[in-house]
Design an enzyme around this catalytic site. Sequence first.
Site, mmCIF file in Angstrom:
data_model
loop_
_atom_site.group_PDB
_atom_site.id
_atom_site.type_symbol
_atom_site.label_atom_id
_atom_site.label_comp_id
_atom_site.label_asym_id
_atom_site.label_seq_id
_atom_site.Cartn_x
_atom_site.Cartn_y
_atom_site.Cartn_z
ATOM 1 N N HIS A 271 12.045 -17.162 11.755
ATOM 2 C CA HIS A 271 11.260 -16.149 10.986
ATOM 3 C C HIS A 271 10.383 -16.618 9.994
ATOM 4 O O HIS A 271 10.429 -16.979 8.984
ATOM 5 C CB HIS A 271 12.244 -15.294 10.347
ATOM 6 C CG HIS A 271 13.054 -14.465 11.226
ATOM 7 N ND1 HIS A 271 12.793 -13.111 11.500
ATOM 8 C CD2 HIS A 271 14.385 -14.553 11.891
ATOM 9 C CE1 HIS A 271 13.726 -12.712 12.422
ATOM 10 N NE2 HIS A 271 15.008 -13.374 12.667
ATOM 11 N N SER B 90 0.138 8.629 -9.998
ATOM 12 C CA SER B 90 -1.020 8.627 -10.737
ATOM 13 C C SER B 90 -2.451 7.992 -9.917
ATOM 14 O O SER B 90 -3.242 8.707 -10.061
ATOM 15 C CB SER B 90 -0.850 7.828 -11.906
ATOM 16 O OG SER B 90 -0.053 7.947 -12.765
ATOM 17 N N CYS C 223 11.701 -14.121 17.188
ATOM 18 C CA CYS C 223 13.107 -14.464 17.287
ATOM 19 C C CYS C 223 13.478 -13.322 18.385
ATOM 20 O O CYS C 223 13.077 -13.803 19.651
ATOM 21 C CB CYS C 223 13.836 -13.674 16.034
ATOM 22 S SG CYS C 223 15.498 -13.927 16.099
ATOM 23 N N TYR C 224 13.857 -12.166 18.401
ATOM 24 C CA TYR C 224 14.183 -11.423 19.715
ATOM 25 C C TYR C 224 12.691 -11.144 20.382
ATOM 26 O O TYR C 224 12.960 -11.038 21.593
ATOM 27 C CB TYR C 224 14.764 -10.014 19.017
ATOM 28 C CG TYR C 224 15.108 -9.045 20.068
ATOM 29 C CD1 TYR C 224 16.302 -9.102 21.022
ATOM 30 C CD2 TYR C 224 14.068 -7.989 20.466
ATOM 31 C CE1 TYR C 224 16.470 -8.193 22.340
ATOM 32 C CE2 TYR C 224 14.125 -7.004 21.566
ATOM 33 C CZ TYR C 224 15.441 -7.198 22.551
ATOM 34 O OH TYR C 224 15.689 -6.375 23.466
ATOM 35 N N GLU D 56 7.930 -14.858 8.521
ATOM 36 C CA GLU D 56 7.654 -13.875 7.566
ATOM 37 C C GLU D 56 8.523 -13.852 6.304
ATOM 38 O O GLU D 56 8.040 -13.260 5.336
ATOM 39 C CB GLU D 56 7.823 -12.430 8.188
ATOM 40 C CG GLU D 56 9.167 -11.904 8.408
ATOM 41 C CD GLU D 56 9.707 -12.323 9.748
ATOM 42 O OE1 GLU D 56 10.818 -11.723 10.357
ATOM 43 O OE2 GLU D 56 9.066 -13.446 10.231
ATOM 44 N N SER E 287 3.857 12.800 -11.957
ATOM 45 C CA SER E 287 5.055 12.501 -12.698
ATOM 46 C C SER E 287 4.714 11.371 -13.942
ATOM 47 O O SER E 287 5.441 11.170 -14.944
ATOM 48 C CB SER E 287 5.933 11.669 -11.730
ATOM 49 O OG SER E 287 5.687 10.486 -11.394
ATOM 50 N N GLY E 288 3.546 10.647 -13.723
ATOM 51 C CA GLY E 288 3.105 9.610 -14.599
ATOM 52 C C GLY E 288 3.544 8.356 -14.139
ATOM 53 O O GLY E 288 3.018 7.438 -14.723
ATOM 54 N N GLY E 289 4.140 8.161 -12.958
ATOM 55 C CA GLY E 289 4.228 7.035 -12.501
ATOM 56 C C GLY E 289 2.984 6.447 -11.791
ATOM 57 O O GLY E 289 2.003 7.406 -11.371
ATOM 58 N N VAL E 290 3.055 5.180 -11.313
ATOM 59 C CA VAL E 290 1.859 4.577 -10.758
ATOM 60 C C VAL E 290 1.428 5.200 -9.312
ATOM 61 O O VAL E 290 0.335 5.669 -9.162
ATOM 62 C CB VAL E 290 2.161 3.280 -10.557
ATOM 63 C CG1 VAL E 290 3.026 2.717 -9.631
ATOM 64 C CG2 VAL E 290 0.650 2.373 -10.195
ATOM 65 N N ASP E 291 2.494 5.430 -8.518
ATOM 66 C CA ASP E 291 1.947 6.490 -7.202
ATOM 67 C C ASP E 291 1.482 7.592 -7.288
ATOM 68 O O ASP E 291 0.365 7.598 -6.817
ATOM 69 C CB ASP E 291 3.499 6.446 -6.441
ATOM 70 C CG ASP E 291 4.473 5.344 -6.532
ATOM 71 O OD1 ASP E 291 3.812 3.985 -6.487
ATOM 72 O OD2 ASP E 291 5.614 5.109 -6.059
ATOM 73 N N LYS F 277 4.301 -0.929 -2.784
ATOM 74 C CA LYS F 277 4.000 -0.678 -4.125
ATOM 75 C C LYS F 277 3.188 -1.757 -4.536
ATOM 76 O O LYS F 277 2.119 -1.325 -5.567
ATOM 77 C CB LYS F 277 5.362 -0.964 -4.830
ATOM 78 C CG LYS F 277 5.231 -0.862 -6.357
ATOM 79 C CD LYS F 277 5.143 0.584 -6.913
ATOM 80 C CE LYS F 277 6.424 1.405 -6.528
ATOM 81 N NZ LYS F 277 6.113 2.659 -7.197
ATOM 82 N N GLY G 3 15.112 -8.207 16.235
ATOM 83 C CA GLY G 3 16.053 -7.199 16.275
ATOM 84 C C GLY G 3 17.348 -7.545 16.458
ATOM 85 O O GLY G 3 17.701 -8.580 16.915
#
Length: 513
Positions: free
Chosen positions: A169, A229, A82-83, A171, A223-227, A369, A55
């Site tokens: 870090h 759909s 870290c923090y 990650e 919309s036709g996007g992957v999300d 995603k 943070g």
Amino acid sequence: MTRHTILILDFGSQYTQLIARRVRENKVFSRIIPYNTPAKEIAAMGPKGLILSGGPASAITKKSPYPDKGIFKLGIPILGICYGMQVISEMCGGKVRHTKEREFGKTELFIDDNRDLFSHMPGNLTCWASHGDYVNKLPPGFHISAHTLNAPIAAMSNRNKKLYGVQFHPEVTHTDKGNQVLANFLFKICGALSRWTMQSFIKESIENIKKTLGKNKVVLGLSGGVDSSVAALLIHKAIGKNLRCIFIDNGVMRKDEPQQVKSVFRGMYHLNLDYVDRSKRFLERLRGITDPEQKRKIIGYEFVKVFEEEAHKLRGVKYLGQGTLYPDVIESSSPTGAPSCRIKSHHNVGGLPEHMKLKLIEPLRDLFKDEVRQIGKELGLPSEIILRQPFPGPGLAIRIIGEVTRERLELLREVDRRVIEEIRVAGLYEQIWQSFAVLLPIKSVGVMGDERTYENTIALRCVTSLDGMTADWAKIPYEILEKISNRIINEVKGVNRVVYDISSKPPATIEWE
């Protein structure tokens, strides 16, 4: 099936979402919660372990954010990053001090204890540091696990109390063996099992949707996007014909997109799909608007209003389905109440009016995603949908800097089509996270024969990323950039200049607005 969960207490680090992703990549479910969540609530969630994020605050100022001290009495493993490590130190009797030499960027880590966090790891490795404070006195019962040349206590542990801290870090990809550090915490220390898979998510999701919706009907913006759909298919598998998909032509989509959506989802998947053309309505509302936040909110508001109107025509509809993803939630505002900074609002999060009459069903809200794409593959979606580059909900409206007009939209559609065509021809479409054009509010001087002209300027933006949380500009070969530029300038009337955006996220966002 019991899901093993790691809870991440968010202290506002820009890397908090990366921690969540890295945990999930190890097939352990993770969830981000406020740093000040009461210990009783944490205990009720039954986590296998806690991770305290980094943070921007200093652990030794009066207003430093601190967790409920009761977390140290829960008997579950805790890792401070870290923090988070500095917080553990201060709360357990150690001391944190400001450093004269701030440690930032890549640095060499020397491991002093190769048990627990550093099990099966080399004696030294490169790690990523980002801190101005450091632990200069260990809490009672702790010992040093690793150090750097500038930080004598770069990692610490208390095996009896299952408390661990790292000043670097793990990650981020810049840290060598960072994922191994996290894996050691998850499996060796917490005893978590790898149960978080897309197959298990699909099964649980469908069961939860059935339980939540019962016989109620749902309308969903496809919309036709992957999300959208993937969200549509999950809901369809749960409630079948009780799902009504509505495709809204808002007038700010790419060239031929409405026709493609109707063809694929009506023809191939036989979903209940209503086509609603409201392009005139959206463009009238956008007339004269130049502020990007206003554009987003207008489009989001009209989007929901249209759904309310269309849903009113159907009987028994109580839910609005959406393909909202985790990054949408994170970037719109801190979903946890923690000090994470708001970046921008999203059409399907920040733009929802309080008086909306439909309840929300968002089966992908906790996913990134790449996880959604994995689910799409499991559900049998074709690659052209699964691998489709992300497209913002407000569409081309936020890729036109300034006022949105029909003329400017048509110009950008023609430019956009040529950008995508050339990226595909070059075999780069699936390697690039997003590739698109931005119409700038700049009329630059040009030469046409013997006359000077003042025409539009296009910014080309291509970035690489895993999840959209961070991104780097794509190093596209010059000859490809040249071909794209030549096609745009020669084939699209009204453009005489193309520039390439080479900024990364952070500090820049992927979209310009």
